[in-house]
Write an enzyme that holds these catalytic residues in place. Structure first.
Site, PDB file in Angstrom:
ATOM      1  N   TYR A 199      85.640  26.849  68.940  1.00  0.00           N
ATOM      2  CA  TYR A 199      85.165  26.402  67.779  1.00  0.00           C
ATOM      3  C   TYR A 199      83.700  26.240  67.681  1.00  0.00           C
ATOM      4  O   TYR A 199      83.228  25.966  68.800  1.00  0.00           O
ATOM      5  CB  TYR A 199      85.845  25.055  67.667  1.00  0.00           C
ATOM      6  CG  TYR A 199      85.309  24.223  66.522  1.00  0.00           C
ATOM      7  CD1 TYR A 199      85.136  24.849  65.201  1.00  0.00           C
ATOM      8  CD2 TYR A 199      84.961  22.932  66.528  1.00  0.00           C
ATOM      9  CE1 TYR A 199      84.638  24.166  64.150  1.00  0.00           C
ATOM     10  CE2 TYR A 199      84.284  22.208  65.621  1.00  0.00           C
ATOM     11  CZ  TYR A 199      84.069  22.826  64.222  1.00  0.00           C
ATOM     12  OH  TYR A 199      83.644  22.039  63.176  1.00  0.00           O
ATOM     13  N   LYS A 232      93.255  18.607  61.350  1.00  0.00           N
ATOM     14  CA  LYS A 232      94.096  19.901  61.281  1.00  0.00           C
ATOM     15  C   LYS A 232      95.451  19.643  61.103  1.00  0.00           C
ATOM     16  O   LYS A 232      96.028  18.857  60.240  1.00  0.00           O
ATOM     17  CB  LYS A 232      93.819  20.801  62.345  1.00  0.00           C
ATOM     18  CG  LYS A 232      92.064  20.857  62.674  1.00  0.00           C
ATOM     19  CD  LYS A 232      91.475  21.276  61.310  1.00  0.00           C
ATOM     20  CE  LYS A 232      89.865  21.536  61.607  1.00  0.00           C
ATOM     21  NZ  LYS A 232      88.952  20.583  62.235  1.00  0.00           N
ATOM     22  N   ARG A 246      86.111  -2.429  65.531  1.00  0.00           N
ATOM     23  CA  ARG A 246      85.503  -1.251  66.284  1.00  0.00           C
ATOM     24  C   ARG A 246      86.146  -1.140  67.581  1.00  0.00           C
ATOM     25  O   ARG A 246      86.782  -0.316  68.267  1.00  0.00           O
ATOM     26  CB  ARG A 246      83.825  -1.339  66.562  1.00  0.00           C
ATOM     27  CG  ARG A 246      83.324  -0.465  67.528  1.00  0.00           C
ATOM     28  CD  ARG A 246      81.799  -0.200  67.700  1.00  0.00           C
ATOM     29  NE  ARG A 246      81.474  -1.604  67.433  1.00  0.00           N
ATOM     30  CZ  ARG A 246      81.391  -2.637  68.582  1.00  0.00           C
ATOM     31  NH1 ARG A 246      81.898  -2.441  69.653  1.00  0.00           N
ATOM     32  NH2 ARG A 246      80.753  -3.588  68.372  1.00  0.00           N
ATOM     33  N   ASP A 297      91.674  21.982  74.498  1.00  0.00           N
ATOM     34  CA  ASP A 297      91.769  21.583  73.191  1.00  0.00           C
ATOM     35  C   ASP A 297      92.961  22.155  72.440  1.00  0.00           C
ATOM     36  O   ASP A 297      93.272  23.357  72.605  1.00  0.00           O
ATOM     37  CB  ASP A 297      90.526  22.392  72.611  1.00  0.00           C
ATOM     38  CG  ASP A 297      90.403  21.934  70.909  1.00  0.00           C
ATOM     39  OD1 ASP A 297      91.504  21.752  70.289  1.00  0.00           O
ATOM     40  OD2 ASP A 297      89.246  21.951  70.281  1.00  0.00           O
TER      41      ASP A 297
END
Length: 384
Positions: free
Chosen positions: A107, A204, A54, A179
């Site tokens: 978005y 994406k 992690r 973004d």
């Protein structure tokens, strides 16, 4: 990154940054370190800085170095999804009572995060047309800590002048977050234009093959990078090793894919502008697009995303989506295959009734890298 000096050209960085040959075997692709914990050389003696995946994992480290190099940043951080990256960023930068300026086109998941989650922390937000710098300036308050921008925006393909808005944010003592999912660092590098943070949905174009979910933050300030890394570890929504490996594979071909995406989209946008059933085409590569000049200034090409409005309203738009055959009806974007969707009922349903609600007659295309003639023929039959 390799200890040898390599070219700074994007295409070379995409293949070599973070991709050091394995010191044990010489493997030219970083291994998938599918491991949770690491043997320590004595109590507190971490081998290579790794103790628990992690906190850090060598495969994720390779991806994070690659992302930082491609965006021209000082540090990159990889997350389990784009929204996980956004969540970490907002909880790092904001406190109750702070204010954020968000775009009037974004978005739907990002809007939902602000409207349904961040607001519960006591963070205020307001909407501005970020394509108009004066509107951004007017929306800023003494409490504004973040200005949030998508360019090109999702799904209306709006363009924001990053350098102009960066100066406005800087003058107000706020940070500019961009973004960059639609453009990718191959087409646009917001940090070089004054942005403080770049956000990506790695799902994406960066992954590029519709087989992985991930997110990223890239920053130019190492101090902010350290703060984000602390929260990334404390909150735990990190990219797994196999997902990191898949995205790292995807970035190697990003430049050639984006060239083809952009080339195909340009031809499709041109066809749509001449189709009798199409009332409006939204693509920054079109000279008539209101953001065309700004996009041409800050982007290498105009990308693979197109939205258009259809005569006949919502039902006609839905029918176009349903009739497509080569274009797959589905959410998401940026894969090698072409996708078609109805934003109002699919990706942006969460924005219904808000200032970010999208037109009901809107269709969004993610133009893939198939033969463009097949894509043109498919759209023509879908439009009827």
């Amino acid at each position: 990154m390799s200890d040898r000096q390599i070219s700074q050209h994007f295409e070379t960085l995409a293949i070599h940054a973070g991709n050091t040959a394995d010191p044990l075997t010489g493997a030219v692709v970083p291994p998938i370190y599918q491991v949770s914990t690491y043997k320590q050389d004595g109590v507190g003696g971490l081998r290579g800085g790794y103790e628990y995946s992690r906190s850090a994992n060598p495969t994720r480290t390779a991806l994070e170095e690659n992302l930082a190099a491609l965006e021209g940043g000082r540090r990159g951080l990889a997350f389990a999804s784009g929204l996980a990256a956004e969540d970490c960023l907002l909880r790092t930068l904001l406190s109750p009572g702070d204010h954020v300026v968000i775009p009037n086109d974004a978005y739907g998941g990002t809007f939902r995060l602000f409207a349904k989650v961040v607001s519960r922390w006591g963070v205020e937000w307001s909407v501005a047309d970020t394509s108009d710098p004066s509107a951004v300036r007017a929306a800023i308050t003494p409490k504004t800590k973040v200005v949030w921008v998508e360019t090109p925006s999702n799904p209306l393909l709006g363009i924001t002048d990053i350098a102009a808005v960066a100066q406005i944010a800087r003058d107000a003592g706020a940070r500019l977050v961009v973004d960059n999912t639609f453009a990718t660092p191959y087409l646009q590098q917001p940090l070089s234009l004054g942005a403080d943070v770049v956000v990506h949905s790695l799902t994406k174009y960066m992954g590029g093959h519709s087989d992985v979910v991930g997110g990223a933050l890239i920053v130019s300030d190492s101090g902010l990078g350290d703060e984000l890394a602390f929260h990334q570890n404390a909150m735990g929504a990190v990219a797994g090793p196999f997902d990191s490996w898949l995205v790292l594979r995807g970035t190697k071909t990003l430049s050639v894919r984006m060239d083809r995406h952009s080339e195909n989209a340009t031809k499709i946008a041109d066809m749509l502008t001449r189709h009798a059933r199409v009332t409006r085409v939204l693509y920054p590569g079109l000279p008539e697009h209101p953001g065309h000049e700004v996009a041409a200034k800050q982007m290498r090409a105009f990308g693979g995303m197109i939205s258009f409005q259809v005569a006949g309203g919502e039902e006609a738009a839905v029918e176009v989506c349903n009739r497509a055959k080569v274009f797959t009806l589905g959410e998401s974007l940026g894969g090698v295959e072409s996708l078609i969707e109805h934003p109002g009922r699919m990706t942006h349903a969460s924005a219904a009734g808000s200032a970010l609600e999208v037109p009901a007659d809107l269709v969004r295309l993610s133009v893939g890298i198939e033969n463009v003639d097949d894509l043109l023929e498919d759209l023509q039959q879908a439009l009827g």
